[in-house]
Design a protein around this motif. Structure first.
Motif, short mmCIF file in Angstrom:
data_model
loop_
_atom_site.label_atom_id
_atom_site.label_comp_id
_atom_site.label_asym_id
_atom_site.label_seq_id
_atom_site.Cartn_x
_atom_site.Cartn_y
_atom_site.Cartn_z
N PHE A 237 0.83 -1.20 0.00
CA PHE A 237 0.00 0.00 0.00
C PHE A 237 0.87 1.26 0.00
O PHE A 237 0.65 2.20 -0.73
CB PHE A 237 -0.91 0.00 1.23
N ARG A 238 1.89 1.20 0.85
CA ARG A 238 2.80 2.35 0.90
C ARG A 238 3.49 2.56 -0.43
O ARG A 238 3.71 3.68 -0.87
CB ARG A 238 3.87 2.13 1.96
N ALA A 239 3.86 1.45 -1.07
CA ALA A 239 4.62 1.56 -2.32
C ALA A 239 3.75 2.01 -3.48
O ALA A 239 4.24 2.56 -4.45
CB ALA A 239 5.27 0.22 -2.65
N SER A 240 2.45 1.79 -3.40
CA SER A 240 1.60 2.19 -4.53
C SER A 240 0.76 3.39 -4.21
O SER A 240 1.09 4.53 -4.56
CB SER A 240 0.72 1.01 -4.94
N TYR A 241 -0.32 3.15 -3.49
CA TYR A 241 -1.30 4.19 -3.22
C TYR A 241 -0.67 5.39 -2.51
O TYR A 241 -0.77 6.53 -2.96
CB TYR A 241 -2.38 3.58 -2.34
N ALA A 242 0.01 5.10 -1.40
CA ALA A 242 0.58 6.17 -0.60
C ALA A 242 1.68 6.89 -1.37
O ALA A 242 1.78 8.11 -1.35
CB ALA A 242 1.12 5.61 0.71
N GLU A 243 2.48 6.10 -2.09
CA GLU A 243 3.61 6.69 -2.79
C GLU A 243 3.14 7.66 -3.87
O GLU A 243 3.74 8.71 -4.08
CB GLU A 243 4.46 5.57 -3.41
N SER A 244 2.05 7.30 -4.54
CA SER A 244 1.60 8.17 -5.63
C SER A 244 1.15 9.51 -5.07
O SER A 244 1.29 10.54 -5.70
CB SER A 244 0.50 7.49 -6.43
N MET A 245 0.59 9.48 -3.87
CA MET A 245 0.20 10.73 -3.24
C MET A 245 1.44 11.51 -2.78
O MET A 245 1.51 12.72 -2.90
CB MET A 245 -0.67 10.42 -2.02
N ASN A 246 2.40 10.76 -2.25
CA ASN A 246 3.60 11.41 -1.71
C ASN A 246 4.35 12.21 -2.76
O ASN A 246 4.90 13.27 -2.47
CB ASN A 246 4.54 10.37 -1.13
N ILE A 247 4.38 11.67 -3.99
CA ILE A 247 5.12 12.37 -5.04
C ILE A 247 4.60 13.79 -5.16
O ILE A 247 5.36 14.76 -5.11
CB ILE A 247 4.96 11.63 -6.39
N ALA A 248 3.27 13.91 -5.26
CA ALA A 248 2.69 15.25 -5.39
C ALA A 248 2.89 16.06 -4.11
O ALA A 248 3.25 17.23 -4.16
CB ALA A 248 1.21 15.14 -5.71
N LEU A 249 2.68 15.41 -2.97
CA LEU A 249 2.74 16.15 -1.71
C LEU A 249 4.11 16.74 -1.46
O LEU A 249 4.22 17.87 -0.97
CB LEU A 249 2.34 15.23 -0.56
N LEU A 250 5.15 15.98 -1.83
CA LEU A 250 6.50 16.50 -1.58
C LEU A 250 6.70 17.82 -2.32
O LEU A 250 7.33 18.74 -1.80
CB LEU A 250 7.55 15.47 -2.00
N PHE A 251 6.15 17.91 -3.52
CA PHE A 251 6.26 19.16 -4.26
C PHE A 251 5.56 20.29 -3.51
O PHE A 251 6.10 21.38 -3.36
CB PHE A 251 5.62 19.00 -5.65
N TYR A 252 4.35 19.98 -3.03
CA TYR A 252 3.60 21.03 -2.33
C TYR A 252 4.30 21.45 -1.04
O TYR A 252 4.35 22.62 -0.68
CB TYR A 252 2.18 20.57 -2.03
N VAL A 253 4.85 20.47 -0.34
CA VAL A 253 5.56 20.79 0.89
C VAL A 253 6.75 21.70 0.57
O VAL A 253 7.02 22.67 1.28
CB VAL A 253 6.02 19.50 1.60
N GLY A 254 7.42 21.40 -0.54
CA GLY A 254 8.54 22.24 -0.96
C GLY A 254 8.08 23.67 -1.20
O GLY A 254 8.72 24.62 -0.74
N PHE A 255 6.96 23.81 -1.88
CA PHE A 255 6.43 25.15 -2.13
C PHE A 255 6.07 25.85 -0.82
O PHE A 255 6.35 27.04 -0.64
CB PHE A 255 5.20 25.08 -3.02
N ALA A 256 5.42 25.11 0.06
CA ALA A 256 5.01 25.71 1.33
C ALA A 256 6.25 26.21 2.08
O ALA A 256 6.24 27.31 2.65
CB ALA A 256 4.24 24.69 2.17
N ALA A 257 7.32 25.43 2.04
CA ALA A 257 8.54 25.83 2.73
C ALA A 257 9.12 27.09 2.08
O ALA A 257 9.54 28.02 2.77
CB ALA A 257 9.56 24.70 2.70
N ALA A 258 9.10 27.13 0.74
CA ALA A 258 9.64 28.31 0.04
C ALA A 258 8.83 29.55 0.41
O ALA A 258 9.39 30.63 0.64
CB ALA A 258 9.61 28.09 -1.47
N ILE A 259 7.51 29.39 0.48
CA ILE A 259 6.66 30.53 0.84
C ILE A 259 6.97 30.98 2.26
O ILE A 259 7.10 32.18 2.54
CB ILE A 259 5.17 30.15 0.70
N THR A 260 7.13 30.02 3.15
CA THR A 260 7.44 30.37 4.53
C THR A 260 8.72 31.19 4.59
O THR A 260 8.77 32.24 5.24
CB THR A 260 7.60 29.09 5.38
N VAL A 261 9.74 30.73 3.90
CA VAL A 261 11.01 31.46 3.92
C VAL A 261 10.81 32.87 3.36
O VAL A 261 11.27 33.86 3.94
CB VAL A 261 12.09 30.70 3.12
#
Ligand SMILES: Nc1ncnc2c1ncn2[C@@H]1O[C@H](COP(=O)(O)OP(=O)(O)OP(=O)(O)O)[C@@H](O)[C@H]1O
Ligand SMILES: [Mg+2]
Lengths: 788, 234
Positions: free
Chosen positions: A648-672
């Motif tokens: 489950f982690r390797a498929s379903y969760a991972e596919s979500m994580n790919i997108a989320l990591l990008f958003y987290v990166g953006f959120a961090a950039a905005i914070t800075v």
């Protein structure tokens, strides 16, 4: 010649370049998330469509026992059918060298003409088996990768009772198995299940199916009535043991992919607007403070006779220049990251091609949104600038009126040094400004919280689905319906501590015009291996009558508690009944229906049978269990919880994580960006005071303490605010998810809060460092010459 | 009297792109301990530049400034900060009070970091502001703010008191109150004092008048009969 105002504009822009850059970054992040999300969504849909189209992915699929090839002509004659393909699809146990456990293989016959047939295989490397060569096979890429199969690797397969050696001559992909989900499994497990494509004639010979087929796929003409075709196919195949035709929406791999893309789409349509909205707010905060520091200059220009409108236009130009830079940067960044993200997904889903496309409407929309946001953000400050009396610049600046601060009135003054008092009074003198700073920093931290929260949600989903709902840690599924006595045989297998048989049947649920194909699973009233949870995640007992639906399923069908749904069994006697929805159960993952075991037996009718068993096992003996299961012909597959969770982690969760990591990166950039701006503006507002302190002999460190002390207090206030807002945004997103048929639990862990706060604190420290360096370079003499 | 400052060949060149501005073209000057000099000269003649270098706010392009034998022109930033903190009191045309601190606290700001300061109340008494010490700058007139700035400058018992157009923004009556505060600090604390002004009549309050013209000293006049600031009006 360039006007003097334009020169001023360029100089000002250069002067505030650090801040302008940080503002542009905030805008760029908002724009980039939108461009990225929409681009990825569209591109993935397009890529999938192109893949399906190129490889002839069928529209309708049917399995049967055996039918002569001549039946295919009858199927083609059905109105609306374009192409029909008859194949042989069989299961087989595979022994892969080096693997601990045998895998389940699905053997699929290849079309006789190259490039012919449907669901065509794209070769990644190697070649197709030679015609009539029974000893060669093409393996699915994920399975080959999971086992490290190379050209020349040999696996042994149990074909119709005979062990055969199969040399892997190639590795391929098929649109039919983007996700390969094996029999008895609910989620993909590339090690346990794989596809092997073999020569058609060799398959016919091996399974004694000469001039016959046991699986059918067809494509539809444009505008054909799929339901009518499915019914026609079922009618034609009924005498040949047809198991019921399905359309694409019920095709396992496609449905799984659909669910993922839908979920990605939901995330992609929820997060970017929030990012854009938050950057609008931040822009407002940053721009209005920036313009406020220009007050005296504005007054001065007015005293020279510049009109308020001209001046507003001047600053508007400044704002639009920054916005334009941000939007441009955002579009480029979004397009680039969108391409990168689509590439990641293409690899993740094993799509053999990538079709990246940006919608011009989205681009234009995002850029316009950026400008709008910038103008709105600056509007308040511009209005104030226009209203400013020119006299402001003519009079010596009245020192702002300070009062004894609340802290002093509270009697804390003795505890405060003059430094402390300056900080306290400054904050209390400008409560709105201080408040807005805290709000701005808080909002950016909230973005972090509300994106990181998805990781917590996935963890809770795993916990609920795999641990709270399942009190068993493994399950087996039988090849077909079996007498209830088989459970004793299963219970005797090595490593099995307890076994509970269950019955499951494929059904179609119909409510009004909506219908869903799903599994209906029996739960014994006195059993406790499989739990049902209500929407508050409390354990509830299975209703003795009626049907229990997962919340997601009930939403898809548009039914509520107490409504009735029509339940049609798709196997056996094909009974149908109208059943009352007696419970809604929460499991976040999957869309399943449940009935009390005896009630299910009554509904499906005799013979009473079971289709699988839930097991409590001794983990130490799991390998033995896996080995033993392969010796029991009735068992189609075994799933253990640990492997299922990993998968489950390797498929379903991972596919979500790919997108989320990008958003987290953006959120961090905005914070800075926001935190830096907040620090930088405080510096320009107080540059004069600070320079005076330096002139008086205060060291750089002592001076920095005054500015940064205040900043630190505001950031500290922002931390809890950010967590609070983050929770609110997460709550808003989960409720938006509900209407999108997806369920995401609202849960935020301490780790998420602290990670978000750490990013905020990190950004604050970095900004403090940058600002402190500027304090060191304050131009002392300039401060003394000018009045303000 | 021993020389507090020995200034030799002091030059300052500002480079802005292609243009070079020679703000100081070679100043030689000794200032005696406890002396009060008045710097006069047309606008742009380099007075502020000179004062800023002597006060450790700016660095010279060439030449040396020795303060009690210690070289300021080659000192590190940190040493200049120390020098200002321990020895120099500044008074500026635009007061430069911190608006978020009361009069007393503005003075305390300096006494807190000085080694042997006056009592801040004493300092305010010297400028006759003892009854306004809890007021914020916004509650004080321009002249009163300037007197707070003087109190702040003298409260650390500076060895050097540097005033750049301290009466520039004030009327004559208020100006002479401010000037007498400076004169008293000079007399009672023995601080070596330099006062920049555009007002020739003020010059009579000093021991010497140094005339600046075009980045150089054109003339130095010793004052024969020092006049108390209260007697000066303009
Ligand atoms: N930062 C600077 N860059 C370039 N030139 C400068 C700078 N600061 C001062 N100058 C020039 O140096 C010269 C001396 O300036 P200074 O401020 O010392 O004059 P001043 O005698 O104090 O004049 P005023 O009485 O008007 O205050 C002037 O010609 C001025 O234009
Ligand atoms: Mg000057």
């Amino acid at each position: 010649m360039r006007s003097v105002l334009d020169l001023k504009l360029l100089r000002d822009l250069w002067h505030i370049r650090g801040q302008a850059f940080a503002i542009a970054v905030v805008i760029a992040c908002g724009v980039a998330t939108v461009v990225m999300a929409f681009g990825v969504q569209r591109s993935l849909e397009l890529t999938r469509a192109a893949y399906y189209d190129r490889n002839g992915f069928a529209d309708v699929f049917a399995s049967l026992k055996r039918a002569p090839m001549s039946v295919l002509a009858d199927v083609s004659a059905l109105p609306g059918v374009a192409t029909v393909d008859g194949r042989i699809v069989r299961g087989a146990l595979l022994d892969v060298p080096g693997a601990m456990r045998p895998s389940v293989g699905r053997l699929v016959s290849l079309p006789r003409t190259e490039g012919g047939g449907l669901n065509r295989v794209t070769l990644r490397w190697g070649r197709l088996p030679r015609p009539r060569e029974a000893g060669e096979a093409v393996a699915s890429e994920a399975f080959a990768a999971a086992h490290g199969l190379k050209p020349g690797s040999v696996v042994s397969a149990n074909l119709n009772g005979k062990k055969r050696k199969l040399a892997i001559v190639g590795v391929g992909l098929s649109p039919e198995y983007v996700y390969a989900i094996g029999p008895g499994l609910t989620i993909p497990d590339d090690e346990a299940f794989g596809i092997l494509w073999l020569d058609a004639d060799a398959m016919e010979a091996a399974f004694a199916l000469e001039s016959a087929f046991d699986d059918l796929a067809l494509t539809l003409l444009r505008g054909a009535n799929e339901q009518a075709v499915i019914e026609g196919v079922d009618r034609i195949l009924a005498p040949y043991g047809g198991l019921g035709a399905i359309g694409r929406e019920d095709h396992l791999s496609n449905a799984y992919l659909d669910a993922e893309l839908e979920q990605l789409g939901t995330i992609g349509s929820l997060i970017p607007p929030i990012f854009l909205a938050v950057s609008a707010f931040l822009l407002n905060f940053v721009l209005s403070r920036l313009l406020d520091t220009e007050r005296e200059q504005i007054g001065l220009m007015k005293s020279f006779g510049y009109s308020g409108r001209t001046i507003a236009g001047h600053y508007l130009k400044l704002v639009l220049l920054i916005a334009a830079a941000g939007a441009l940067f955002g579009v480029l960044l979004g397009a680039w990251l969108g391409h990168a993200m689509t590439g990641l997904y293409t690899r993740f889903y094993h799509f053999p091609l990538l079709h990246y496309e940006l919608d011009i409407v989205v681009l234009v929309g995002a850029v316009l949104a950026a400008f709008l946001v910038a103008v709105l953000g600056a509007a308040g400050a511009l209005r104030r600038a226009m209203a400013l009396a020119p006299a402001i610049a003519m009079r010596p600046p009245p020192p702002p009126v300070y009062r004894r601060s609340l802290t002093e009135l509270l009697g804390l003054s003795r505890a405060l040094s003059p430094h402390g008092r300056m900080i306290a009074r400054h904050i209390e003198r400008w409560p709105v400004r201080a408040g807005v700073t805290s709000l701005g920093v808080g909002a950016s931290i909230a973005l972090m919280v509300s994106t990181l929260f998805f990781f917590d949600a996935v963890e809770l989903m795993i916990d609920v689905f795999y641990y709270r709902v399942q009190h068993h840690d493994a399950s087996v599924e039988f090849t077909d319906e079996r007498g209830p006595g088989i459970v004793h045989e299963v219970a005797r297998l090595p490593g099995v501590l307890a076994a509970e048989a269950y019955r499951a049947a494929p059904v179609r649920l119909v409510h009004g015009s909506r219908s869903e194909r799903t599994g209906l699973i029996g739960i014994p009233e006195d059993g406790d291996m499989r739990r049902l949870l209500d929407e508050e995640l409390n354990s509830v007992s299975v209703p003795p009558e009626g049907i229990a639906l997962s919340v997601t399923l009930s939403r898809r069908l548009g039914v509520g508690l107490g409504d009735t749904v029509e339940v049609r069994a798709l196997q056996g006697r094909r009974n149908a009944a109208s059943l009352r929805v007696a419970a809604l159960v929460e499991e976040f993952v999957g869309e399943t229906a449940y009935m009390e075991a005896k009630a299910l037996d009554a509904f499906l009718g005799a013979p009473y049978a079971v289709t699988g068993a839930r097991l409590v096992t001794d983990e130490a003996h799991l390998d033995e269990l896996y080995a033993a299961v392969t010796e029991v012909p009735a068992i189609a597959g075994l799933t253990d919880r640990r492997r299922a969770v990993a998968s489950f982690r390797a498929s379903y969760a991972e596919s979500m994580n790919i997108a989320l990591l990008f958003y987290v990166g953006f959120a961090a950039a905005i914070t800075v960006g926001v935190v830096y701006n907040a620090a930088r503006i405080s510096l320009s507002e107080r540059a004069r005071d600070l320079a005076t302190l330096r002139v008086l002999g205060f060291t750089k460190v002592e001076t920095a303490v005054i500015l940064l002390g205040e900043f630190a207090i505001l950031v500290c206030l922002a931390l809890p605010l950010g967590c609070l807002f983050g929770y609110a945004i997460a709550a808003a997103m989960t409720s938006a998810f509900e209407s999108n048929l997806f369920r995401i639990p609202l849960v935020i862990t301490v780790t998420t809060y602290s990670n978000a706060m750490l990013v905020g604190i990190g950004a604050a420290c970095l900004s403090a460092l940058l600002v402190a360096r500027r304090i060191g370079r304050l131009d002392l003499i300039a401060v003394l010459k000018t009045r303000d | 009297m021993p020389a507090e400052f020995e200034i030799r060949g002091l030059k300052k060149v500002y480079r802005t792109g292609e243009v070079e501005v020679h703000a100081l073209r070679g100043i030689d000057l000794d200032l005696a301990r406890g002396e009060l000099v008045v710097l006069l000269g047309p606008s742009g003649s380099g007075k502020s530049t000179f004062l800023n270098i002597v006060g450790g706010l700016d660095t010279a392009s060439e030449g040396t400034v020795l303060f009690q034998g210690q070289d300021l022109t080659h000192a590190r930033e940190r040493d200049l900060t120390r020098y200002r903190r321990d020895n120099v009191g500044f008074v500026f045309q635009f007061y430069n009070l911190l608006p978020s601190l009361t009069a007393l606290e503005n003075v305390r700001l300096v006494t807190d970091i000085a080694s042997s300061p006056l009592d801040p109340r004493e300092a305010l008494k010297l400028v006759r502001l003892e009854d306004r010490m809890h007021h914020f700058p916004a509650q004080l007139s321009g002249g009163e703010q300037q007197r707070v700035a003087i109190a702040r400058a003298i409260a650390k018992r500076p060895k050097v008191l540097l005033c750049d157009e301290p009466t520039g923004a004030l009327d004559s009556a208020t100006g002479s109150v401010v000037l007498s505060a400076i004169a008293r600090a000079n007399a009672e604390l023995g601080a070596t004092t330099a006062v920049i002004t555009h007002n020739a009549s003020i010059a009579q309050m000093g021991d010497r008048v140094v005339h600046f013209a075009d980045g150089a000293i054109s003339r130095i006049v010793a004052v024969e009969r020092k006049v108390a600031p209260e007697e000066i009006s303009w």
